[in-house]
Scaffold this active site. Structure first.
Site, PDB file in Angstrom:
ATOM      1  N   ASN A 181       0.807  -1.226   0.000  1.00  0.00           N
ATOM      2  CA  ASN A 181       0.000   0.000   0.000  1.00  0.00           C
ATOM      3  C   ASN A 181       0.837   1.272   0.000  1.00  0.00           C
ATOM      4  O   ASN A 181       0.284   2.374   0.086  1.00  0.00           O
ATOM      5  CB  ASN A 181      -0.965   0.008   1.190  1.00  0.00           C
ATOM      6  CG  ASN A 181      -0.255   0.016   2.541  1.00  0.00           C
ATOM      7  OD1 ASN A 181       0.973   0.060   2.616  1.00  0.00           O
ATOM      8  ND2 ASN A 181      -1.036  -0.032   3.611  1.00  0.00           N
ATOM      9  N   LYS A 182       2.153   1.151  -0.104  1.00  0.00           N
ATOM     10  CA  LYS A 182       3.014   2.338  -0.053  1.00  0.00           C
ATOM     11  C   LYS A 182       3.151   2.975  -1.438  1.00  0.00           C
ATOM     12  O   LYS A 182       2.782   2.393  -2.445  1.00  0.00           O
ATOM     13  CB  LYS A 182       4.391   1.962   0.511  1.00  0.00           C
ATOM     14  CG  LYS A 182       4.341   1.410   1.935  1.00  0.00           C
ATOM     15  CD  LYS A 182       3.685   2.396   2.882  1.00  0.00           C
ATOM     16  CE  LYS A 182       3.853   2.018   4.357  1.00  0.00           C
ATOM     17  NZ  LYS A 182       3.107   0.815   4.742  1.00  0.00           N
TER      18      LYS A 182
END
EC number: 2.6.1.102
Length: 371
Positions: A181-182
């Site tokens: 999710n980065k």
């Protein structure tokens, strides 16, 4: 089909580089993409040395031990964050000393830090939250005044700046995560950055089971970790880093879209992310919303989930974590801003792979709920 809170964007050289790993046989931590990622990411963040590791939590473990944090020491950190920093501190026998949040930025309230410093304080862990960096100037001034180390957890802010300087370039050591999710991802993965050559060598040793140079291979004088990253992960990360500026444009575009379309929520007592501070513009790693009450949050989240729109709650504050309370930490502590954020905050889909159509559906369903 469910709209997830995060969808990665894998539209560059990811497959090409992964295929190269497979065809050459370089899939372990000895592969050439590891060094390439370390060099290119540290350069991007304006740091001298990068040490790629298996994940962001591993990066924190290594950073704290490399700085010689040990039993009896105190480390100041925010209560509103993921559990990793506090977990790393307590694993070394040290004590996390918690600071409440700023109600405007949701970061650690830097005005509260100095009062927490004692003769046992050895370091400050700064965690940039959700898209806006912590106000670093006061933290740096306190570290100099009291001779403290700074660990800068920039896991959520690849590409963000504070007063024009890259997040991850402050303090003695900075850490990153490259979870899915980065802003750039290697699936799992992390990085330790520093400008200190000796500290970098220490981190590399800790990453690799503390094998000793110029010693028999399997003779160890110290405990470290197997926190190596694979060439496969590093290859994915290199391809992602090539696209970072495009990714940042997408993130800010999504955030601006939500700010415009959901501005009506503020009239109903909801809080949207701060758009900018004196030091930076929001990068919108995630787009968070804070409801007026826990009941109202749960009702809106329930509606969105029923419409197959993913949401994710905010972090649960450290001083209310059952695992730490059982160990005797944080007894009778209260941090009201963090408590409200934890109970009333959630975020909505804003992954790099989220389509415009999906963003519009999220807005439509929120509008429908209030209509």
């Amino acid at each position: 089909m469910v709209i997830p809170v995060n969808t990665p964007l894998l539209a560059g050289n990811e497959l090409k580089y992964l295929t190269e790993c497979v065809t050459t046989g370089w899939i372990s931590s000895d592969g050439p993409f590891v060094a390439k990622f370390e060099q290119e990411f540290s350069k991007y963040c304006h740091r001298n040395f990068g040490i790629a590791v298996s994940n962001g939590s591993a990066a924190l473990d290594i950073a704290l031990k490399a700085l010689e944090i040990q039993a009896g020491d105190e480390v100041i950190m925010p209560t509103f964050t993921i559990i990793s920093p506090a977990q790393s501190v307590t694993a070394l026998g040290a004590t996390p000393v918690l600071v409440d949040s700023d109600p405007h930025t949701w970061n650690m309230d830097v005005k509260l830090v100095e009062a927490k410093i004692t003769s046992r304080t050895k370091a400050i862990v700064v965690v940039h939250i959700y898209g806006i960096p912590v106000d670093m100037d006061p933290i740096i001034a306190l570290a100099k005044k009291y001779k403290l180390k700074i660990i800068e957890d920039a896991a959520q802010l690849h590409g963000q700046t504070y007063k024009g300087k890259s997040c991850g370039s402050f303090g003695d050591i900075s850490t990153f995560s490259f979870y899915a999710n980065k802003n750039i991802t290697s699936g799992e993965g992390g990085m330790v950055l520093t400008d200190d050559k000796a500290l970098a060598e220490r981190c590399r040793k800790l990453r690799n089971l503390c094998f000793e140079p110029n010693q028999p291979r399997f003779v160890h004088h110290e405990i470290g970790w197997n926190y190596r990253i694979s060439n496969l992960q590093a290859a994915l990360a290199v391809a992602q880093l090539e696209q970072i500026e495009h990714f940042l444009t997408i993130k800010r575009s999504m955030g601006n879209f939500y700010q415009q379309k959901l501005a009506f929520l503020k009239e109903k007592g909801y809080q949207l992310p701060v758009i900018q501070t004196d030091a930076s513009q929001n990068l919108y790693w995630v787009f968070g919303i804070v409801a007026p009450s826990e009941t109202e949050k749960e009702a809106l989240v329930k509606h969105l989930n029923e419409q197959k729109i993913g949401t994710r709650p905010f972090f649960w504050a450290m001083h209310e974590q059952p695992v730490f309370l059982k160990k005797g930490f944080f007894q009778n502590e209260q941090h009201p801003i963090a408590e409200k954020l934890a109970r009333c905050g959630f975020y909505i889909p804003s992954g790099l792979g989220t389509s415009q159509e999906q963003l519009e559906k999220v807005v439509y369903q929120i509008e429908k709920y209030f209509a």
